[in-house]
Motif scaffolding. Structure first.
Motif, PDB file in Angstrom:
ATOM      1  N   ILE A  64      -3.902  14.192   7.007  1.00 15.10           N
ATOM      2  CA  ILE A  64      -5.059  12.957   6.270  1.00 15.10           C
ATOM      3  C   ILE A  64      -3.232  12.272   6.101  1.00 15.10           C
ATOM      4  O   ILE A  64      -1.880  12.905   5.765  1.00 15.10           O
ATOM      5  CB  ILE A  64      -5.124  12.533   4.921  1.00 15.10           C
ATOM      6  N   GLU A  65      -3.432  11.580   7.080  1.00 15.72           N
ATOM      7  CA  GLU A  65      -1.661  10.454   6.637  1.00 15.72           C
ATOM      8  C   GLU A  65      -2.067   9.263   5.469  1.00 15.72           C
ATOM      9  O   GLU A  65      -3.025   8.092   5.189  1.00 15.72           O
ATOM     10  CB  GLU A  65      -1.568   9.661   7.922  1.00 15.72           C
ATOM     11  N   LEU A  66      -1.041   8.723   4.728  1.00 20.57           N
ATOM     12  CA  LEU A  66      -0.584   7.426   3.950  1.00 20.57           C
ATOM     13  C   LEU A  66       0.338   7.066   3.924  1.00 20.57           C
ATOM     14  O   LEU A  66       1.848   7.506   3.668  1.00 20.57           O
ATOM     15  CB  LEU A  66      -1.313   7.901   2.897  1.00 20.57           C
ATOM     16  N   ARG A  67       0.375   5.714   3.756  1.00 20.97           N
ATOM     17  CA  ARG A  67       1.822   5.096   4.198  1.00 20.97           C
ATOM     18  C   ARG A  67       1.985   4.154   3.368  1.00 20.97           C
ATOM     19  O   ARG A  67       0.933   3.319   3.105  1.00 20.97           O
ATOM     20  CB  ARG A  67       2.080   4.138   5.304  1.00 20.97           C
ATOM     21  N   TYR A  68       2.549   3.895   2.671  1.00 30.86           N
ATOM     22  CA  TYR A  68       2.458   2.941   1.229  1.00 30.86           C
ATOM     23  C   TYR A  68       3.783   2.795   0.876  1.00 30.86           C
ATOM     24  O   TYR A  68       5.037   3.145   1.423  1.00 30.86           O
ATOM     25  CB  TYR A  68       1.907   3.915  -0.167  1.00 30.86           C
ATOM     26  N   ALA A  69       4.028   1.615  -0.620  1.00 32.09           N
ATOM     27  CA  ALA A  69       5.584   0.907  -0.475  1.00 32.09           C
ATOM     28  C   ALA A  69       5.880   1.387  -1.533  1.00 32.09           C
ATOM     29  O   ALA A  69       4.884   1.050  -2.723  1.00 32.09           O
ATOM     30  CB  ALA A  69       5.569  -0.656   0.273  1.00 32.09           C
ATOM     31  N   ALA A  70       6.492   1.338  -2.198  1.00 30.76           N
ATOM     32  CA  ALA A  70       7.155   1.531  -3.771  1.00 30.76           C
ATOM     33  C   ALA A  70       8.080   0.655  -3.570  1.00 30.76           C
ATOM     34  O   ALA A  70       9.176   0.388  -2.920  1.00 30.76           O
ATOM     35  CB  ALA A  70       7.808   2.928  -3.498  1.00 30.76           C
TER      36      ALA A  70
ATOM     37  N   ILE B 195       8.813   2.806 -11.329  1.00 28.48           N
ATOM     38  CA  ILE B 195       8.191   2.712  -9.745  1.00 28.48           C
ATOM     39  C   ILE B 195       7.530   2.010  -9.743  1.00 28.48           C
ATOM     40  O   ILE B 195       5.469   2.392  -9.999  1.00 28.48           O
ATOM     41  CB  ILE B 195       8.484   3.998  -9.030  1.00 28.48           C
ATOM     42  N   THR B 196       6.557   1.365  -8.577  1.00 29.59           N
ATOM     43  CA  THR B 196       5.547   1.143  -8.823  1.00 29.59           C
ATOM     44  C   THR B 196       5.461   1.284  -7.560  1.00 29.59           C
ATOM     45  O   THR B 196       5.315   0.625  -6.347  1.00 29.59           O
ATOM     46  CB  THR B 196       5.233  -0.589  -9.122  1.00 29.59           C
ATOM     47  N   ASN B 197       3.758   1.695  -6.321  1.00 30.36           N
ATOM     48  CA  ASN B 197       3.788   2.019  -5.428  1.00 30.36           C
ATOM     49  C   ASN B 197       1.964   1.278  -4.963  1.00 30.36           C
ATOM     50  O   ASN B 197       1.293   0.443  -6.229  1.00 30.36           O
ATOM     51  CB  ASN B 197       3.300   3.593  -5.561  1.00 30.36           C
ATOM     52  N   TYR B 198       2.367   0.199  -4.177  1.00 26.47           N
ATOM     53  CA  TYR B 198       0.963   0.135  -3.116  1.00 26.47           C
ATOM     54  C   TYR B 198       0.730   0.371  -1.990  1.00 26.47           C
ATOM     55  O   TYR B 198       1.427   1.030  -1.358  1.00 26.47           O
ATOM     56  CB  TYR B 198       2.044  -1.369  -2.564  1.00 26.47           C
ATOM     57  N   THR B 199      -0.565   1.161  -2.190  1.00 27.35           N
ATOM     58  CA  THR B 199      -1.122   0.603  -0.472  1.00 27.35           C
ATOM     59  C   THR B 199      -0.425  -0.594   0.813  1.00 27.35           C
ATOM     60  O   THR B 199      -0.149  -0.228   2.042  1.00 27.35           O
ATOM     61  CB  THR B 199      -2.470   1.187  -0.271  1.00 27.35           C
ATOM     62  N   ASP B 200      -0.594  -1.905  -0.036  1.00 30.44           N
ATOM     63  CA  ASP B 200      -0.193  -2.834   1.312  1.00 30.44           C
ATOM     64  C   ASP B 200       1.056  -3.108   1.008  1.00 30.44           C
ATOM     65  O   ASP B 200       1.883  -3.560  -0.073  1.00 30.44           O
ATOM     66  CB  ASP B 200      -1.263  -4.147   0.107  1.00 30.44           C
ATOM     67  N   VAL B 201       1.960  -2.945   1.776  1.00 28.57           N
ATOM     68  CA  VAL B 201       3.428  -3.084   2.110  1.00 28.57           C
ATOM     69  C   VAL B 201       4.010  -4.456   2.201  1.00 28.57           C
ATOM     70  O   VAL B 201       4.834  -4.107   1.783  1.00 28.57           O
ATOM     71  CB  VAL B 201       3.556  -2.587   3.655  1.00 28.57           C
TER      72      VAL B 201
END
Length: 140
Positions: free
Chosen positions: A101-107, A119-125
């Motif tokens: 599996i792969e996950l790209r996310y933004a912090a 720290i706040t994590n988002y799937t929408d970059v």
């Protein structure tokens, strides 16, 4: 006499934090966080974890789900006023699975005195980038 900056290089701190997490070295990774730091993954539907004990528990649960797991930075920016923005890639194979599996996310990370306060994590970059830029302006 040379003067060294007492301001930490936040981009380097992000790199080192991600490197420690990628090695599954939770002691080293947690050392980057203030004792009362907040890990907010609610924009990803995961929840919010307050304090190092709660965050460490989250990380232990997350990592125990994977036989193979890696974390890499794609982009890191210091936006000023103690705010960094990063894009990260996670790849792994869940326990008992043959698929990856792969996950790209933004912090979006808020720093205080060289430690991560939140720290706040988002799937929408793009959403994360906009939030980080607003936050850096607000903190200015």
């Amino acid at each position: 006499m040379s003067e060294e900056s007492t301001t930490p290089d936040l981009v380097e701190l992000v790199r080192r934090s991600v490197e420690a997490a990628g090695k599954r070295d939770l002691d080293a990774h947690m050392a980057f966080y203030a004792p009362d730091a907040v890990w907010d993954a609610s924009p990803m539907g995961i929840g919010t974890f307050e304090g190092q004990a709660a965050m460490r528990g989250f990380w232990e649960d997350w990592l125990s789900s994977y036989e193979d797991w890696e974390l890499q930075t794609v982009e890191i920016q210091d936006l000023g006023n103690g705010v960094t923005f990063g894009v990260l890639d996670q790849r792994g194979r869940l326990v008992g699975s043959s698929g990856e599996i792969e996950l790209r996310y933004a912090a979006v990370t808020e720093w205080e005195d060289g430690k991560i306060a939140r720290i706040t994590n988002y799937t929408d970059v793009d959403e994360a980038r906009a939030a980080a830029e607003r936050l850096a302006q607000e903190r200015g």
